[in-house]
Design a protein around this motif. Structure first.
Motif, PDB file in Angstrom:
ATOM      1  N   GLN A  32     -63.982  63.042-101.765  1.00 30.43           N
ATOM      2  CA  GLN A  32     -63.973  62.254-102.829  1.00 30.43           C
ATOM      3  C   GLN A  32     -63.302  62.721-104.117  1.00 30.43           C
ATOM      4  O   GLN A  32     -63.549  62.338-105.398  1.00 30.43           O
ATOM      5  CB  GLN A  32     -65.397  61.847-103.410  1.00 30.43           C
ATOM      6  CG  GLN A  32     -66.285  61.400-102.133  1.00 30.43           C
ATOM      7  CD  GLN A  32     -67.685  61.044-102.335  1.00 30.43           C
ATOM      8  OE1 GLN A  32     -68.280  61.619-103.502  1.00 30.43           O
ATOM      9  NE2 GLN A  32     -68.456  59.853-101.796  1.00 30.43           N
ATOM     10  N   GLN A  58     -66.903  58.417-107.800  1.00 30.72           N
ATOM     11  CA  GLN A  58     -68.384  57.829-107.188  1.00 30.72           C
ATOM     12  C   GLN A  58     -68.205  56.788-106.400  1.00 30.72           C
ATOM     13  O   GLN A  58     -68.262  55.646-106.751  1.00 30.72           O
ATOM     14  CB  GLN A  58     -69.073  57.681-108.577  1.00 30.72           C
ATOM     15  CG  GLN A  58     -69.576  58.641-109.400  1.00 30.72           C
ATOM     16  CD  GLN A  58     -70.430  58.113-110.565  1.00 30.72           C
ATOM     17  OE1 GLN A  58     -71.394  57.224-110.292  1.00 30.72           O
ATOM     18  NE2 GLN A  58     -70.252  58.713-111.755  1.00 30.72           N
ATOM     19  N   SER A 110     -69.458  54.615-111.460  1.00 34.79           N
ATOM     20  CA  SER A 110     -69.954  53.741-110.461  1.00 34.79           C
ATOM     21  C   SER A 110     -69.687  52.522-110.566  1.00 34.79           C
ATOM     22  O   SER A 110     -69.483  51.970-111.674  1.00 34.79           O
ATOM     23  CB  SER A 110     -71.409  53.938-110.512  1.00 34.79           C
ATOM     24  OG  SER A 110     -72.176  52.992-109.385  1.00 34.79           O
TER      25      SER A 110
END
Length: 117
Positions: A51, A77, A101
């Protein structure tokens, strides 16, 4: 960075993607694995297992474009889901690129109105 379109959709490939893939490999994933049209002009977003890398593939009138971002510190995220592909909006993409997010609790929810006529 991206040419604005009225009906622009942003599809994110959930899970991880091999970042050694470039335009050809990613467009094949879009077409064969996700059953979407890589020539649609929509954005297709991919993330690596750690990620730390995002790639965004899109068709721009006469050729493919590939946008790449690698974080030197921290992680994206990346959403978790059982689905293979998730469609998000421009705000969610901006949040994702900024390290936030896509599920912001304080963000305004989009309103949908139907005509009574």
């Amino acid at each position: 960075m991206f040419s604005p379109k009225q009906n622009l959709k942003i599809h994110i490939a959930l899970g991880s993607t091999d970042m050694r893939k470039s335009i050809d490999g990613l467009s094949i994933l879009v077409s064969e694995k996700f059953n979407l049209d890589p020539f649609s002009g929509h954005l297709f977003v991919f993330c690596n297992r750690k990620q730390t890398i995002l790639k965004i593939l899109y068709w721009d009138r006469n050729g493919f474009c590939l946008w790449h971002k690698r974080l030197e510190k921290d992680r994206f995220q990346w959403p978790r889901s059982k689905d293979a592909v998730m469609t998000i909006g421009a705000h969610e993409l901006a949040w994702l690129i900024d390290g936030l997010s896509i599920h912001q609790k304080k963000a305004y929810k989009p309103l949908r109105f139907t005509s009574v006529f």
